[in-house]
Design a protein around this motif. Structure first.
Motif, PDB file in Angstrom:
ATOM      1  N   ARG A  12       0.836  -1.203   0.000  1.00  0.00           N
ATOM      2  CA  ARG A  12       0.000   0.000   0.000  1.00  0.00           C
ATOM      3  C   ARG A  12       0.865   1.244   0.000  1.00  0.00           C
ATOM      4  N   VAL A  13       0.390   2.260  -0.687  1.00  0.00           N
ATOM      5  CA  VAL A  13       1.063   3.549  -0.728  1.00  0.00           C
ATOM      6  C   VAL A  13       0.050   4.577  -0.245  1.00  0.00           C
ATOM      7  N   GLU A  14       0.389   5.317   0.787  1.00  0.00           N
ATOM      8  CA  GLU A  14      -0.531   6.325   1.318  1.00  0.00           C
ATOM      9  C   GLU A  14      -0.550   7.548   0.407  1.00  0.00           C
ATOM     10  N   ALA A  15      -1.736   8.049   0.123  1.00  0.00           N
ATOM     11  CA  ALA A  15      -1.854   9.268  -0.674  1.00  0.00           C
ATOM     12  C   ALA A  15      -1.356  10.460   0.140  1.00  0.00           C
ATOM     13  N   ILE A  16      -0.644  11.352  -0.520  1.00  0.00           N
ATOM     14  CA  ILE A  16      -0.125  12.558   0.128  1.00  0.00           C
ATOM     15  C   ILE A  16      -1.082  13.712  -0.176  1.00  0.00           C
ATOM     16  N   GLU A  17      -1.266  14.611   0.784  1.00  0.00           N
ATOM     17  CA  GLU A  17      -2.147  15.768   0.617  1.00  0.00           C
ATOM     18  C   GLU A  17      -1.820  16.533  -0.673  1.00  0.00           C
ATOM     19  N   GLY A  18      -2.802  16.693  -1.532  1.00  0.00           N
ATOM     20  CA  GLY A  18      -2.627  17.473  -2.756  1.00  0.00           C
ATOM     21  C   GLY A  18      -1.946  16.738  -3.906  1.00  0.00           C
ATOM     22  N   GLU A  19      -1.546  15.524  -3.664  1.00  0.00           N
ATOM     23  CA  GLU A  19      -0.763  14.766  -4.656  1.00  0.00           C
ATOM     24  C   GLU A  19      -1.509  14.564  -5.982  1.00  0.00           C
ATOM     25  N   GLY A  40      -2.675  -1.224 -15.845  1.00  0.00           N
ATOM     26  CA  GLY A  40      -3.867  -1.008 -16.672  1.00  0.00           C
ATOM     27  C   GLY A  40      -4.621  -2.300 -16.932  1.00  0.00           C
ATOM     28  N   LYS A  41      -3.872  -3.369 -17.183  1.00  0.00           N
ATOM     29  CA  LYS A  41      -4.502  -4.681 -17.402  1.00  0.00           C
ATOM     30  C   LYS A  41      -5.177  -5.170 -16.128  1.00  0.00           C
ATOM     31  N   ALA A  42      -4.473  -4.982 -14.996  1.00  0.00           N
ATOM     32  CA  ALA A  42      -4.996  -5.477 -13.716  1.00  0.00           C
ATOM     33  C   ALA A  42      -6.343  -4.854 -13.375  1.00  0.00           C
ATOM     34  N   ILE A  43      -6.542  -3.594 -13.774  1.00  0.00           N
ATOM     35  CA  ILE A  43      -7.817  -2.953 -13.437  1.00  0.00           C
ATOM     36  C   ILE A  43      -8.741  -2.827 -14.644  1.00  0.00           C
ATOM     37  N   GLY A  44      -8.304  -3.349 -15.800  1.00  0.00           N
ATOM     38  CA  GLY A  44      -9.189  -3.374 -16.972  1.00  0.00           C
ATOM     39  C   GLY A  44      -9.374  -2.032 -17.657  1.00  0.00           C
ATOM     40  N   VAL A  45      -8.322  -1.189 -17.640  1.00  0.00           N
ATOM     41  CA  VAL A  45      -8.451   0.102 -18.330  1.00  0.00           C
ATOM     42  C   VAL A  45      -7.471   0.231 -19.496  1.00  0.00           C
ATOM     43  N   GLY A  46      -6.828  -0.882 -19.853  1.00  0.00           N
ATOM     44  CA  GLY A  46      -5.920  -0.863 -20.995  1.00  0.00           C
ATOM     45  C   GLY A  46      -4.812   0.167 -20.852  1.00  0.00           C
ATOM     46  N   GLY A  47      -4.682   1.023 -21.854  1.00  0.00           N
ATOM     47  CA  GLY A  47      -3.581   1.996 -21.872  1.00  0.00           C
ATOM     48  C   GLY A  47      -3.845   3.277 -21.102  1.00  0.00           C
ATOM     49  N   ALA A  48      -4.927   3.327 -20.344  1.00  0.00           N
ATOM     50  CA  ALA A  48      -5.307   4.590 -19.699  1.00  0.00           C
ATOM     51  C   ALA A  48      -4.304   5.046 -18.632  1.00  0.00           C
ATOM     52  N   ILE A  49      -3.640   4.104 -17.961  1.00  0.00           N
ATOM     53  CA  ILE A  49      -2.706   4.494 -16.892  1.00  0.00           C
ATOM     54  C   ILE A  49      -1.612   5.401 -17.450  1.00  0.00           C
ATOM     55  N   GLU A  67     -13.143   3.336  -9.396  1.00  0.00           N
ATOM     56  CA  GLU A  67     -13.482   2.295  -8.424  1.00  0.00           C
ATOM     57  C   GLU A  67     -12.664   1.023  -8.655  1.00  0.00           C
ATOM     58  N   ALA A  68     -12.413   0.716  -9.930  1.00  0.00           N
ATOM     59  CA  ALA A  68     -11.561  -0.442 -10.239  1.00  0.00           C
ATOM     60  C   ALA A  68     -10.138  -0.193  -9.748  1.00  0.00           C
ATOM     61  N   LEU A  69      -9.657   1.029  -9.939  1.00  0.00           N
ATOM     62  CA  LEU A  69      -8.314   1.393  -9.468  1.00  0.00           C
ATOM     63  C   LEU A  69      -8.263   1.362  -7.937  1.00  0.00           C
ATOM     64  N   ALA A  70      -9.325   1.860  -7.311  1.00  0.00           N
ATOM     65  CA  ALA A  70      -9.382   1.914  -5.842  1.00  0.00           C
ATOM     66  C   ALA A  70      -9.228   0.524  -5.229  1.00  0.00           C
ATOM     67  N   LYS A  71      -9.842  -0.474  -5.859  1.00  0.00           N
ATOM     68  CA  LYS A  71      -9.758  -1.841  -5.338  1.00  0.00           C
ATOM     69  C   LYS A  71      -8.326  -2.343  -5.314  1.00  0.00           C
ATOM     70  N   VAL A  72      -7.577  -2.002  -6.353  1.00  0.00           N
ATOM     71  CA  VAL A  72      -6.201  -2.504  -6.450  1.00  0.00           C
ATOM     72  C   VAL A  72      -5.237  -1.703  -5.567  1.00  0.00           C
TER      73      VAL A  72
END
Ligand SMILES: [Zn+2]
Ligand SMILES: [Zn+2]
Length: 167
Positions: A12-19, A40-49, A67-72
């Motif tokens: 896990r990586v903690e989000a930084i304020e304003g990041e 991108g493959k892991a969350i099903g968004v292809g090249g979007a990352i 939401e897909a990204l949030a899960k991962v």
């Protein structure tokens, strides 16, 4: 012995304020040894990352994608949405900008630096840097900010603060 292709857990990586999303995704990918394509493959968004890491938000990430990204990444979708421009706020994709004084306090790239409307840092009342004040090199996309220094002359981002102009 069979090797598992899917990692059963993530660092896990903690989000930084304003990041910004670019900076966050870069940190998450390095911690988990993932390429933009792999994530991108892991969350099903292809090249979007790769597009998001360059602040190319046309179209903006959808709620479903967040939401897909949030899960991962195990960071709430609402928190991820804060790493994006608010509705109606245009992005300045190029150049990548930096408030070195902010970076010295909290080492991350802030999403607000890339808003078209942003003229300077409102916390420090300083102009933003668009390139290394020592050698003129452009800053890389924040997903690639690993060491916090200029990739050409190695001036640290924190040391660049003295070259920012007061506004
Ligand atoms: Zn600042
Ligand atoms: Zn430099």
């Amino acid at each position: 012995m069979e090797t598992l292709n899917l990692q059963p857990w993530v660092f896990r990586v903690e989000a930084i304020e304003g990041e910004s999303i670019s900076h966050f995704l870069g940190r998450f990918r390095r911690a988990n040894d993932l390429t933009p394509t792999g994530l991108g493959k892991a969350i099903g968004v292809g090249g979007a990352i790769a597009r998001w890491e360059k602040f190319r938000f046309n179209p903006l990430p959808s709620r479903q994608q967040l939401e897909a990204l949030a899960k991962v990444v195990e960071v709430d979708a609402d928190r991820l949405a804060q790493m994006l421009p608010p509705a109606g706020v245009g992005m300045k994709i190029d150049p990548i900008r930096l408030c070195a004084a902010c970076y010295a306090e909290s080492p991350c790239h802030k999403i607000e630096w890339q808003f078209k409307v942003t003229q300077g840092c409102q916390h420090h009342h300083l102009s933003l840097l668009s390139e290394c004040p020592n050698c003129g090199a452009r800053f890389k996309v924040p997903a690639l900010w690993v060491d916090g220094w200029c990739q050409r002359c190695f001036t640290t981002f924190a040391d660049m603060a003295e070259r920012q102009k007061e506004i």
